[in-house]
Design an enzyme around this catalytic site. Sequence first.
Site, PDB file in Angstrom:
ATOM      1  CD  GLN A 193      49.364  29.337  24.534  1.00 41.98           C
ATOM      2  OE1 GLN A 193      50.779  27.651  24.358  1.00 41.98           O
ATOM      3  NE2 GLN A 193      48.855  29.843  24.038  1.00 41.98           N
ATOM      4  CG  PHE A 194      45.148  33.395  30.110  1.00 39.90           C
ATOM      5  CD1 PHE A 194      43.566  33.186  30.272  1.00 39.90           C
ATOM      6  CD2 PHE A 194      46.224  34.415  29.724  1.00 39.90           C
ATOM      7  CE1 PHE A 194      43.709  34.208  29.028  1.00 39.90           C
ATOM      8  CE2 PHE A 194      45.738  34.978  29.538  1.00 39.90           C
ATOM      9  CZ  PHE A 194      44.471  35.131  28.896  1.00 39.90           C
ATOM     10  CB  THR A 195      44.548  31.180  25.499  1.00 36.96           C
ATOM     11  OG1 THR A 195      46.228  30.739  25.471  1.00 36.96           O
ATOM     12  CG2 THR A 195      45.283  32.570  25.908  1.00 36.96           C
TER      13      THR A 195
END
Length: 148
Positions: free
Chosen positions: A78-80
């Site tokens: 999850q890059f966020t």
Amino acid sequence: MRIVLQRVSHASVTVAGQTISNINQGFMLLVGVKTGDTKDDADYLAKKVSKLRVFEDAQGKMNLSIHDVGGEILSVSQFTLLADTRKGNRPSFIKAAQPDEATALYEYFNEQLRSEGLTVATGAFGEHMQVALENDGPVTIIFDTENK
């Protein structure tokens, strides 16, 4: 690297209406890889997660590890998690690693968890996923290699 760990009763990942992964008791991990993260960071986090004692013993104290309870892991990239929200209302993801770098380190991290003797299911890197979980406790812990 940054990880949000949740102790769960069960968790699953669905992509395009199909469940691709699910676990019972264990940890749901949201994993963010930032530019410059290394295998040393992944090794450090795999050991921390593997040895974390947040499951209850017979006295009701959080004293047992995922190994002690036979738990599983669902790991989702999850890059966020690396969002920078200091300026304006639209987050910046400039700190997030590029997909090729992030994929390689995310997969390495999961292999390190497996080498610790853990069962690891994963999401689908780069896909739009629906993640369902039942947080047990609730217990939620954040790890960040900037704060080792």
